[in-house]
Design a protein around this motif. Sequence first.
Motif, mmCIF file in Angstrom:
data_model
loop_
_atom_site.group_PDB
_atom_site.id
_atom_site.type_symbol
_atom_site.label_atom_id
_atom_site.label_comp_id
_atom_site.label_asym_id
_atom_site.label_seq_id
_atom_site.Cartn_x
_atom_site.Cartn_y
_atom_site.Cartn_z
ATOM 1 N N SER A 126 2.238 9.138 -4.402
ATOM 2 C CA SER A 126 3.309 9.106 -5.416
ATOM 3 C C SER A 126 3.657 7.654 -5.745
ATOM 4 C CB SER A 126 4.547 9.862 -4.926
ATOM 5 O OG SER A 126 4.984 9.343 -3.675
ATOM 6 N N PHE A 127 2.615 6.829 -5.795
ATOM 7 C CA PHE A 127 2.862 5.396 -5.976
ATOM 8 C C PHE A 127 3.452 5.106 -7.360
ATOM 9 C CE2 PHE A 127 1.027 1.092 -7.163
ATOM 10 C CZ PHE A 127 2.027 0.380 -6.519
ATOM 11 N N CYS A 128 4.611 4.478 -7.347
ATOM 12 C CA CYS A 128 5.278 4.101 -8.605
ATOM 13 C C CYS A 128 5.371 5.256 -9.594
ATOM 14 C CB CYS A 128 4.588 2.886 -9.247
ATOM 15 S SG CYS A 128 5.008 1.340 -8.442
ATOM 16 N N ALA A 134 12.724 0.649 -12.310
ATOM 17 C CA ALA A 134 13.155 1.619 -11.285
ATOM 18 C C ALA A 134 12.143 1.706 -10.157
ATOM 19 C CB ALA A 134 13.323 3.005 -11.902
ATOM 20 N N SER A 135 12.639 1.836 -8.950
ATOM 21 C CA SER A 135 11.777 2.140 -7.807
ATOM 22 C C SER A 135 11.648 3.655 -7.663
ATOM 23 C CB SER A 135 12.354 1.514 -6.535
ATOM 24 O OG SER A 135 13.715 1.839 -6.399
ATOM 25 N N THR A 136 10.757 4.048 -6.757
ATOM 26 C CA THR A 136 10.498 5.471 -6.497
ATOM 27 C C THR A 136 10.976 5.810 -5.090
ATOM 28 O OG1 THR A 136 8.542 5.403 -7.913
ATOM 29 C CG2 THR A 136 8.673 7.224 -6.367
ATOM 30 N N LEU A 193 8.746 -0.051 -9.147
ATOM 31 C CA LEU A 193 8.471 -0.607 -7.821
ATOM 32 C C LEU A 193 8.141 0.519 -6.860
ATOM 33 C CD1 LEU A 193 10.358 -2.900 -9.166
ATOM 34 C CD2 LEU A 193 10.405 -3.729 -6.804
ATOM 35 N N GLY A 194 7.164 0.258 -5.991
ATOM 36 C CA GLY A 194 6.783 1.277 -5.035
ATOM 37 C C GLY A 194 6.017 0.687 -3.866
ATOM 38 N N ASP A 195 5.561 1.587 -3.017
ATOM 39 C CA ASP A 195 4.872 1.214 -1.772
ATOM 40 C C ASP A 195 3.565 2.013 -1.726
ATOM 41 O OD1 ASP A 195 3.926 1.232 0.840
ATOM 42 O OD2 ASP A 195 5.869 1.666 1.754
ATOM 43 N N GLY A 220 3.217 1.075 -17.596
ATOM 44 C CA GLY A 220 4.150 -0.036 -17.407
ATOM 45 C C GLY A 220 3.548 -0.975 -16.386
ATOM 46 N N LEU A 221 4.408 -1.726 -15.711
ATOM 47 C CA LEU A 221 3.934 -2.658 -14.678
ATOM 48 C C LEU A 221 4.309 -2.110 -13.302
ATOM 49 C CD1 LEU A 221 2.763 -5.438 -13.847
ATOM 50 C CD2 LEU A 221 5.103 -6.314 -13.990
ATOM 51 N N ALA A 222 3.321 -2.025 -12.410
ATOM 52 C CA ALA A 222 3.567 -1.556 -11.040
ATOM 53 C C ALA A 222 3.679 -2.764 -10.108
ATOM 54 C CB ALA A 222 2.426 -0.648 -10.592
ATOM 55 N N ILE A 223 4.825 -2.845 -9.431
ATOM 56 C CA ILE A 223 5.077 -3.945 -8.484
ATOM 57 C C ILE A 223 5.232 -3.347 -7.083
ATOM 58 C CG2 ILE A 223 6.826 -5.661 -7.779
ATOM 59 C CD1 ILE A 223 5.338 -6.627 -10.207
ATOM 60 N N ASP A 224 4.568 -3.967 -6.124
ATOM 61 C CA ASP A 224 4.643 -3.493 -4.739
ATOM 62 C C ASP A 224 5.111 -4.624 -3.835
ATOM 63 O OD1 ASP A 224 4.279 -2.623 -2.159
ATOM 64 O OD2 ASP A 224 2.404 -1.571 -2.588
ATOM 65 N N GLU A 225 6.417 -4.705 -3.652
ATOM 66 C CA GLU A 225 6.990 -5.758 -2.803
ATOM 67 C C GLU A 225 6.742 -5.500 -1.318
ATOM 68 O OE1 GLU A 225 7.269 -8.225 -4.869
ATOM 69 O OE2 GLU A 225 9.269 -8.822 -4.167
ATOM 70 N N ASP A 226 6.423 -4.258 -0.969
ATOM 71 C CA ASP A 226 6.202 -3.933 0.446
ATOM 72 C C ASP A 226 4.843 -4.428 0.939
ATOM 73 O OD1 ASP A 226 8.596 -2.085 1.192
ATOM 74 O OD2 ASP A 226 7.899 -1.363 -0.748
#
Length: 164
Positions: free
Chosen positions: A95-97, A52-54, A86-88, A136-142
């Motif tokens: 409020s990252f991820c 899930a993204s935030t 997922l977050g930015d 969990g795993l934090a992914i930042d596509e931005d």
Amino acid sequence: MEKIGIFYGTTTGHTQEIAETIASKLENCELIDVASASKEDIAKYTNLILAASTYGDGDLQSDWEDFAGNLSEDDFSGKIVAIVGLGDQDGYSDSFCDSIGILAELAKKATIIGKTKNENYDFQVSKGLVGDEFLGLAIDEDNQSDLTESRLNAWITDIKTKFK
Ligand SMILES: Cc1cc2nc3c(=O)[nH]c(=O)nc-3n(C[C@H](O)[C@H](O)[C@H](O)COP(=O)(O)O)c2cc1C
């Protein structure tokens, strides 16, 4: 390994892409968009990946928020759960991820696998963080899409030994 249900919710497509990449790297996965999922779908799997993204200022992505409203902590009892958020971190440093923390709270009766170190990120606050570890795993596509593949590969190597 038993089947893995990957439950994802996405608004602009990033989380869907990540969910599909995970499915391509792990055997025996089924992809479920939470926008059209029901509580009974969760019951079908012992092995779960929740993705899930935030949005807002630390809220779950909207389809996930609706879906989570139909679930209770008991729905996760006896399950093995890995979480990807997922977050930015640049735009939403306070409020990252957060989605990782919200999903970990929802799934707290499960065995949570796939925790990761807070390394090579730059943000202030995340509900997903306990000490120096994400739940969990934090992914930042931005901001860090160049790190996504190596993060996913390391995470998948870890979680695939821990599912039933
Ligand atoms: C209005 C808005 C609010 C957002 N709020 C947050 C936030 O609070 N925390 C965060 O880490 N990312 C936040 N993001 C970034 C998204 O989570 C990020 O772009 C993510 O990759 C989107 O994934 P999706 O396309 O699967 O929904 C926000 C983005 C938008 C447009």
